[in-house]
Write a protein that holds these residues in place. Sequence first.
Motif, PDB file in Angstrom:
ATOM      1  N   ILE A 320       0.816  -1.219   0.000  1.00 48.91           N
ATOM      2  CA  ILE A 320       0.000   0.000   0.000  1.00 48.91           C
ATOM      3  C   ILE A 320       0.853   1.273   0.000  1.00 48.91           C
ATOM      4  N   GLN A 321       2.086   1.211   0.559  1.00 51.18           N
ATOM      5  CA  GLN A 321       3.043   2.322   0.574  1.00 51.18           C
ATOM      6  C   GLN A 321       2.617   3.500   1.457  1.00 51.18           C
ATOM      7  N   CYS A 322       1.365   3.860   1.472  1.00 56.85           N
ATOM      8  CA  CYS A 322       0.942   4.980   2.317  1.00 56.85           C
ATOM      9  C   CYS A 322      -0.520   4.786   2.729  1.00 56.85           C
ATOM     10  N   LYS A 323      -0.892   5.457   3.795  1.00 56.99           N
ATOM     11  CA  LYS A 323      -2.256   5.381   4.307  1.00 56.99           C
ATOM     12  C   LYS A 323      -2.635   6.759   4.845  1.00 56.99           C
ATOM     13  N   THR A 324      -3.834   7.227   4.501  1.00 55.08           N
ATOM     14  CA  THR A 324      -4.277   8.549   4.929  1.00 55.08           C
ATOM     15  C   THR A 324      -5.523   8.438   5.807  1.00 55.08           C
ATOM     16  N   TYR A 325      -5.538   9.194   6.902  1.00 50.54           N
ATOM     17  CA  TYR A 325      -6.665   9.214   7.831  1.00 50.54           C
ATOM     18  C   TYR A 325      -7.157  10.649   7.987  1.00 50.54           C
ATOM     19  N   ALA A 326      -8.477  10.797   8.027  1.00 52.12           N
ATOM     20  CA  ALA A 326      -9.068  12.098   8.326  1.00 52.12           C
ATOM     21  C   ALA A 326      -8.850  12.423   9.796  1.00 52.12           C
ATOM     22  N   CYS A 327      -8.589  13.683  10.094  1.00 51.53           N
ATOM     23  CA  CYS A 327      -8.358  14.088  11.484  1.00 51.53           C
ATOM     24  C   CYS A 327      -8.789  15.543  11.656  1.00 51.53           C
ATOM     25  N   VAL A 328      -8.799  15.982  12.893  1.00 52.33           N
ATOM     26  CA  VAL A 328      -9.228  17.345  13.217  1.00 52.33           C
ATOM     27  C   VAL A 328      -8.120  18.044  13.981  1.00 52.33           C
ATOM     28  N   LEU A 329      -7.805  19.268  13.562  1.00 49.43           N
ATOM     29  CA  LEU A 329      -6.820  20.100  14.238  1.00 49.43           C
ATOM     30  C   LEU A 329      -7.449  21.463  14.519  1.00 49.43           C
ATOM     31  N   GLU A 330      -7.646  21.758  15.797  1.00 49.70           N
ATOM     32  CA  GLU A 330      -8.230  23.036  16.216  1.00 49.70           C
ATOM     33  C   GLU A 330      -9.521  23.332  15.460  1.00 49.70           C
ATOM     34  N   GLY A 331     -10.369  22.315  15.316  1.00 53.23           N
ATOM     35  CA  GLY A 331     -11.672  22.487  14.695  1.00 53.23           C
ATOM     36  C   GLY A 331     -11.674  22.438  13.184  1.00 53.23           C
ATOM     37  N   HIS A 332     -10.500  22.286  12.553  1.00 58.59           N
ATOM     38  CA  HIS A 332     -10.408  22.246  11.101  1.00 58.59           C
ATOM     39  C   HIS A 332     -10.176  20.817  10.635  1.00 58.59           C
ATOM     40  N   LEU A 333     -10.820  20.425   9.543  1.00 55.50           N
ATOM     41  CA  LEU A 333     -10.662  19.088   8.988  1.00 55.50           C
ATOM     42  C   LEU A 333      -9.324  18.984   8.277  1.00 55.50           C
ATOM     43  N   MET A 334      -8.530  18.011   8.690  1.00 55.57           N
ATOM     44  CA  MET A 334      -7.192  17.812   8.134  1.00 55.57           C
ATOM     45  C   MET A 334      -7.048  16.364   7.672  1.00 55.57           C
ATOM     46  N   GLY A 335      -5.904  16.050   7.106  1.00 55.70           N
ATOM     47  CA  GLY A 335      -5.570  14.687   6.742  1.00 55.70           C
ATOM     48  C   GLY A 335      -4.168  14.360   7.228  1.00 55.70           C
ATOM     49  N   LEU A 336      -3.959  13.145   7.722  1.00 56.87           N
ATOM     50  CA  LEU A 336      -2.626  12.679   8.121  1.00 56.87           C
ATOM     51  C   LEU A 336      -2.259  11.497   7.235  1.00 56.87           C
ATOM     52  N   THR A 337      -1.200  11.639   6.468  1.00 55.44           N
ATOM     53  CA  THR A 337      -0.698  10.554   5.625  1.00 55.44           C
ATOM     54  C   THR A 337       0.537   9.946   6.266  1.00 55.44           C
ATOM     55  N   ILE A 338       0.522   8.630   6.402  1.00 50.71           N
ATOM     56  CA  ILE A 338       1.691   7.896   6.884  1.00 50.71           C
ATOM     57  C   ILE A 338       2.305   7.234   5.654  1.00 50.71           C
ATOM     58  N   ASP A 339       3.465   7.729   5.250  1.00 49.75           N
ATOM     59  CA  ASP A 339       4.095   7.306   4.003  1.00 49.75           C
ATOM     60  C   ASP A 339       5.352   6.492   4.295  1.00 49.75           C
ATOM     61  N   PHE A 340       5.455   5.328   3.679  1.00 47.63           N
ATOM     62  CA  PHE A 340       6.572   4.419   3.946  1.00 47.63           C
ATOM     63  C   PHE A 340       7.912   5.058   3.596  1.00 47.63           C
ATOM     64  N   SER A 341       7.942   5.932   2.605  1.00 47.68           N
ATOM     65  CA  SER A 341       9.197   6.535   2.146  1.00 47.68           C
ATOM     66  C   SER A 341       9.532   7.828   2.877  1.00 47.68           C
ATOM     67  N   THR A 342       8.516   8.664   3.128  1.00 48.77           N
ATOM     68  CA  THR A 342       8.803  10.003   3.641  1.00 48.77           C
ATOM     69  C   THR A 342       8.431  10.229   5.094  1.00 48.77           C
ATOM     70  N   GLY A 343       7.526   9.423   5.669  1.00 49.80           N
ATOM     71  CA  GLY A 343       7.168   9.594   7.076  1.00 49.80           C
ATOM     72  C   GLY A 343       5.762  10.135   7.273  1.00 49.80           C
ATOM     73  N   PHE A 344       5.628  11.179   8.108  1.00 53.41           N
ATOM     74  CA  PHE A 344       4.324  11.737   8.469  1.00 53.41           C
ATOM     75  C   PHE A 344       4.082  13.050   7.731  1.00 53.41           C
TER      76      PHE A 344
END
Length: 441
Positions: A320-344
């Motif tokens: 899969i190489q990477c996985k992205t999860y929806a998340c919230v930062l200070e009330g704003h909708l964000m995304g966090l990608t965990i990438d096998f090559s580059t990190g967070f």
Amino acid sequence: MDFRTACEETKTGICLLQDGNQEPFKVRLHLARDILMIQEQDVTCVSGEPFYSGERTVTIRRQAVGGFGLSIKGGAEHNIPVVVSKISKEQRAELSGLLFIGDAILQINGINVRKCRHEEVVQVLRNAGEEVTLTVSFLKRAPAFLKLSLNEDCACAPSDQSSGTSSPLCDSGLHLNYHPNNTDTLSCSSWPASPGLRWEKRWCDLRLIPLLHSRFSQYLPGTDLSRQNAFQVTAVDGVCSGVIQCLSAEDCGEWLQAIATNISSLTKHNDSDLLDRRRHCFTVQSESGEDLYFSVELDSDLAQWERAFQTATFLEVERIQCKTYACVLEGHLMGLTIDFSTGFICFDAATKAVLWRYKFSQLKGSSDDGKSKIKFLFQNPDTKQIEAKELEFSNLFAVLHCIHSFFAAKVACLDPLFLGSQAAASAASSSGVVSKAKYMT
């Protein structure tokens, strides 16, 4: 990622570091619970806002007794500049914050001596006159064969004699009274007033190796040849310490044991996790947080299951190489990608603008509230300061399991024995992929 430690070691000491094709040089190792710090000496300005400078200028005057009060080593014959190896006790107070053992002499009264041989530099200083202006820069990775002191307490004895010959590996004293204008008339207090800038020699971080999922070895890569009293530590993202050379076999053994203890305490759970008297047990935790408890009869069975889970995790992450999860930062909708090559990578869900990104090796710790929030502790590569990033997720367990799996896959991809194990890969294909496993023996 809640790792409980059974015990931990802290240790500090001086070793040699072989970094690539460079000559070994002295470093200070500091082992903490979750990180190995490799530090080198450098000189920093301590008057006003601290900063590092490549070059400094120091003006001194020859004294009637004691001359310049310096000793030097090195030279172009060893592919390094001449460096200050000793400072006389009488001059140390006057030169405090101005000149340091380990300073490379780059210019003498404007004459470039970077590529001069040892004896040539000695002659230039002999004939420099009653006042000499040195342009210096601290030689952070001075070769170990120079045997320079790590502190300023190593002093040469003042003398009014100077030998006619000098050696680049021995201290050449510059206690020279020869001068066409007769230096006997000079005052013993002829050092100049201290300039506005003051400097200090400090230990500074050269390399930080996070111990979570790291590995160490005394063997040369790809061989069965063991290094003598030396080892290297490799972080989960491939960052390597370089070859750390200890002063003795006993010292090397103590370092290896201390590092192994801390790695083990970070990656393994205590025996108190056992639910009964069965010895060869493990649990598999699903994304919903449910624990499934298993037991096998033999050590070899447990090892086979462990290899199967490791291989399954690695193969799935590699796929899969990477996985992205929806998340919230200070009330704003964000995304966090965990990438096998580059990190967070954290980005704005609407604009896709990247807010921050860090490598796996920069993650120094984390915590969660058991419900929805994760606080990541990353280290800034430039300032070395810890930066906290808190995100809120709808499925906390899924994110934690994914991060754990990517870390585990990073470890696996650095292990040639693991990658070459066809038997493990075959076992994994029949056992399925599990996001997070806890093994207990």
